[in-house]
Write a protein that holds these residues in place. Sequence first.
Motif, PDB file in Angstrom:
ATOM      1  N   SER A  33       0.837  -1.199   0.000  1.00  0.00           N
ATOM      2  CA  SER A  33       0.000   0.000   0.000  1.00  0.00           C
ATOM      3  C   SER A  33       0.874   1.252   0.000  1.00  0.00           C
ATOM      4  CB  SER A  33      -0.907  -0.001   1.231  1.00  0.00           C
ATOM      5  OG  SER A  33      -1.546   1.245   1.393  1.00  0.00           O
ATOM      6  N   PRO A  34       0.454   2.290  -0.735  1.00  0.00           N
ATOM      7  CA  PRO A  34       1.227   3.536  -0.748  1.00  0.00           C
ATOM      8  C   PRO A  34       1.128   4.332   0.546  1.00  0.00           C
ATOM      9  CG  PRO A  34      -0.791   3.795  -2.022  1.00  0.00           C
ATOM     10  CD  PRO A  34      -0.711   2.349  -1.631  1.00  0.00           C
ATOM     11  N   VAL A  35       0.272   3.900   1.452  1.00  0.00           N
ATOM     12  CA  VAL A  35       0.076   4.619   2.709  1.00  0.00           C
ATOM     13  C   VAL A  35       1.284   4.418   3.614  1.00  0.00           C
ATOM     14  CG1 VAL A  35      -1.343   4.827   4.780  1.00  0.00           C
ATOM     15  CG2 VAL A  35      -2.421   4.408   2.555  1.00  0.00           C
ATOM     16  N   ASN A  36       1.820   5.496   4.128  1.00  0.00           N
ATOM     17  CA  ASN A  36       2.914   5.454   5.090  1.00  0.00           C
ATOM     18  C   ASN A  36       2.307   5.450   6.489  1.00  0.00           C
ATOM     19  OD1 ASN A  36       5.027   6.328   6.952  1.00  0.00           O
ATOM     20  ND2 ASN A  36       6.229   6.762   5.122  1.00  0.00           N
ATOM     21  N   SER A  37       2.518   4.361   7.212  1.00  0.00           N
ATOM     22  CA  SER A  37       1.887   4.211   8.526  1.00  0.00           C
ATOM     23  C   SER A  37       2.304   5.320   9.487  1.00  0.00           C
ATOM     24  CB  SER A  37       2.238   2.846   9.127  1.00  0.00           C
ATOM     25  OG  SER A  37       1.770   1.808   8.315  1.00  0.00           O
ATOM     26  N   ALA A  38       3.558   5.703   9.450  1.00  0.00           N
ATOM     27  CA  ALA A  38       4.048   6.740  10.354  1.00  0.00           C
ATOM     28  C   ALA A  38       3.384   8.078  10.054  1.00  0.00           C
ATOM     29  CB  ALA A  38       5.562   6.857  10.248  1.00  0.00           C
ATOM     30  N   VAL A  39       3.295   8.414   8.769  1.00  0.00           N
ATOM     31  CA  VAL A  39       2.654   9.682   8.376  1.00  0.00           C
ATOM     32  C   VAL A  39       1.173   9.646   8.709  1.00  0.00           C
ATOM     33  CG1 VAL A  39       2.107  11.190   6.428  1.00  0.00           C
ATOM     34  CG2 VAL A  39       4.362  10.111   6.585  1.00  0.00           C
ATOM     35  N   ALA A  40       0.515   8.477   8.496  1.00  0.00           N
ATOM     36  CA  ALA A  40      -0.904   8.365   8.809  1.00  0.00           C
ATOM     37  C   ALA A  40      -1.168   8.541  10.295  1.00  0.00           C
ATOM     38  CB  ALA A  40      -1.433   7.004   8.344  1.00  0.00           C
ATOM     39  N   ALA A  41      -0.233   8.077  11.129  1.00  0.00           N
ATOM     40  CA  ALA A  41      -0.414   8.176  12.576  1.00  0.00           C
ATOM     41  C   ALA A  41      -0.018   9.539  13.122  1.00  0.00           C
ATOM     42  CB  ALA A  41       0.387   7.073  13.275  1.00  0.00           C
ATOM     43  N   LEU A  42       1.078  10.112  12.591  1.00  0.00           N
ATOM     44  CA  LEU A  42       1.620  11.356  13.151  1.00  0.00           C
ATOM     45  C   LEU A  42       1.158  12.603  12.414  1.00  0.00           C
ATOM     46  CD1 LEU A  42       5.301  10.114  13.719  1.00  0.00           C
ATOM     47  CD2 LEU A  42       3.422  10.165  15.376  1.00  0.00           C
ATOM     48  N   GLY A  43       0.682  12.443  11.186  1.00  0.00           N
ATOM     49  CA  GLY A  43       0.264  13.600  10.410  1.00  0.00           C
ATOM     50  C   GLY A  43       1.309  13.990   9.377  1.00  0.00           C
ATOM     51  N   ASP A  44       0.882  14.773   8.394  1.00  0.00           N
ATOM     52  CA  ASP A  44       1.779  15.165   7.304  1.00  0.00           C
ATOM     53  C   ASP A  44       2.936  16.048   7.779  1.00  0.00           C
ATOM     54  OD1 ASP A  44       0.217  13.770   5.503  1.00  0.00           O
ATOM     55  OD2 ASP A  44      -1.061  15.507   5.063  1.00  0.00           O
ATOM     56  N   GLY A  45       2.740  16.731   8.883  1.00  0.00           N
ATOM     57  CA  GLY A  45       3.779  17.645   9.362  1.00  0.00           C
ATOM     58  C   GLY A  45       4.803  17.003  10.273  1.00  0.00           C
ATOM     59  N   ALA A  46       4.802  15.676  10.389  1.00  0.00           N
ATOM     60  CA  ALA A  46       5.729  14.999  11.290  1.00  0.00           C
ATOM     61  C   ALA A  46       7.164  15.147  10.796  1.00  0.00           C
ATOM     62  CB  ALA A  46       5.358  13.521  11.401  1.00  0.00           C
ATOM     63  N   SER A  47       8.074  15.318  11.733  1.00  0.00           N
ATOM     64  CA  SER A  47       9.490  15.478  11.381  1.00  0.00           C
ATOM     65  C   SER A  47      10.105  14.123  11.048  1.00  0.00           C
ATOM     66  CB  SER A  47      10.236  16.108  12.554  1.00  0.00           C
ATOM     67  OG  SER A  47      10.229  15.227  13.663  1.00  0.00           O
ATOM     68  N   PRO A  48      11.200  14.123  10.305  1.00  0.00           N
ATOM     69  CA  PRO A  48      11.884  12.846   9.999  1.00  0.00           C
ATOM     70  C   PRO A  48      12.281  12.065  11.245  1.00  0.00           C
ATOM     71  CG  PRO A  48      12.696  14.584   8.578  1.00  0.00           C
ATOM     72  CD  PRO A  48      11.813  15.253   9.591  1.00  0.00           C
ATOM     73  N   ILE A  51       9.200  10.368  12.609  1.00  0.00           N
ATOM     74  CA  ILE A  51       8.834   9.233  11.761  1.00  0.00           C
ATOM     75  C   ILE A  51       9.773   8.056  12.009  1.00  0.00           C
ATOM     76  CG2 ILE A  51       8.741   8.437   9.375  1.00  0.00           C
ATOM     77  CD1 ILE A  51       7.744  11.191   8.582  1.00  0.00           C
ATOM     78  N   ALA A  52      11.073   8.362  12.144  1.00  0.00           N
ATOM     79  CA  ALA A  52      12.046   7.299  12.400  1.00  0.00           C
ATOM     80  C   ALA A  52      11.785   6.635  13.749  1.00  0.00           C
ATOM     81  CB  ALA A  52      13.462   7.866  12.342  1.00  0.00           C
ATOM     82  N   LYS A  53      11.446   7.430  14.755  1.00  0.00           N
ATOM     83  CA  LYS A  53      11.149   6.876  16.081  1.00  0.00           C
ATOM     84  C   LYS A  53       9.892   6.004  16.029  1.00  0.00           C
ATOM     85  CE  LYS A  53      10.544   8.154  20.942  1.00  0.00           C
ATOM     86  NZ  LYS A  53       9.439   7.205  21.141  1.00  0.00           N
ATOM     87  N   PHE A  54       8.884   6.457  15.303  1.00  0.00           N
ATOM     88  CA  PHE A  54       7.645   5.672  15.178  1.00  0.00           C
ATOM     89  C   PHE A  54       7.942   4.329  14.516  1.00  0.00           C
ATOM     90  CE2 PHE A  54       3.942   4.197  12.861  1.00  0.00           C
ATOM     91  CZ  PHE A  54       2.908   4.355  13.773  1.00  0.00           C
ATOM     92  N   ASN A  55       8.717   4.369  13.447  1.00  0.00           N
ATOM     93  CA  ASN A  55       9.053   3.121  12.746  1.00  0.00           C
ATOM     94  C   ASN A  55       9.841   2.171  13.646  1.00  0.00           C
ATOM     95  OD1 ASN A  55       7.788   3.927  10.366  1.00  0.00           O
ATOM     96  ND2 ASN A  55       9.646   4.869   9.537  1.00  0.00           N
ATOM     97  N   ALA A  56      10.753   2.725  14.440  1.00  0.00           N
ATOM     98  CA  ALA A  56      11.534   1.879  15.340  1.00  0.00           C
ATOM     99  C   ALA A  56      10.668   1.293  16.450  1.00  0.00           C
ATOM    100  CB  ALA A  56      12.685   2.691  15.944  1.00  0.00           C
TER     101      ALA A  56
END
Length: 318
Positions: A33-48, A51-56
């Motif tokens: 799916s093209p959906v990024n789970s981190a962006v979907a959870a944190l919002g479009d304005g989330a910092s890199p 996003i890295a912390k969410f993925n970890a």
Amino acid sequence: MAGVLNLIVRRLLMLIPLMIGITLFVFIIMRLSPVNSAVAALGDGASPDAIAKFNADHGLDKPAVIQYFVFLGNLVHGDLGTTLALGKPVSDIIATALPLTLQLTIYGVLIALVIALVLGIVAALFRGRWPDQLIRIVSMAGISIPSFWLAILLIQQFALRLDWFANAGYINPSESLSGFFRTMTLPALSLAIPVGCQLARIVRTSMVEELDRDYVRTAVGAGLPPRVVVGRNVLRNALVNPLTVLGLRIGYLLGGTIIIEAIFTLPGMGTQVMQAVQTNDTNLAQGIIIVIAVCFVIVNLIVDILYMFANPRLRGGH
């Protein structure tokens, strides 16, 4: 009897690779799916960094193979993850939504069976005459009408015009049985009519084949009343083939609840799927799809077992 037990054991063993295949297929589809789970959870304005912390934290930075086995291990323990939008356990949401969907499906199956038996038996007993022709036309019309359009027609006629049933909402049967039937009858009819009409044609065909068999003529010639022959022998034997089709149609009913629940604003699995799609919540969508697929597999297993008991050759172990 031994033959039936052996077949049941084999069906149960076949469930293991089937369940693994279902989870693997859903996992792959969700990862494509093209959906990024981190962006979907944190919002479009989330910092890199966020996003890295969410993925970890959620193991999304690991290889896909490891992610799958972690997911499979959690699944064995009943852990379907957490929703991205609310952070709630997916299993809690499913535990709330699934009973309603099952109630709707079972209610729809019962209505479909009544429609199929009444139309199919009458058409077979009056084959070639006007009741048979009329039922054939009605069945074709019922099969051809999409469930969502049928739902709209039923709402206009029986909810808005006649006010016999509700056009939205849900009342638990534990709170009010009459309220349950008022809110769930139209959704169940929307699902049941196409399925019931299709099964009616199968019931008619099976009934006609049985009525032409030699044992029927022998029994009638021996003085048995036709209603006894039809009720005890013909109907029982004729229902074996429709029973096998019913399992697939129950899967159709489960899938059809997605649209029907949205039309009638029922808080079931279908509504949760729609919300998961709208909020890009891949975890919720993944959990619901797996549960629906497992329900479909279990229903077909039950139908297979019923078919084994209904089929005399399998009961005899041949």
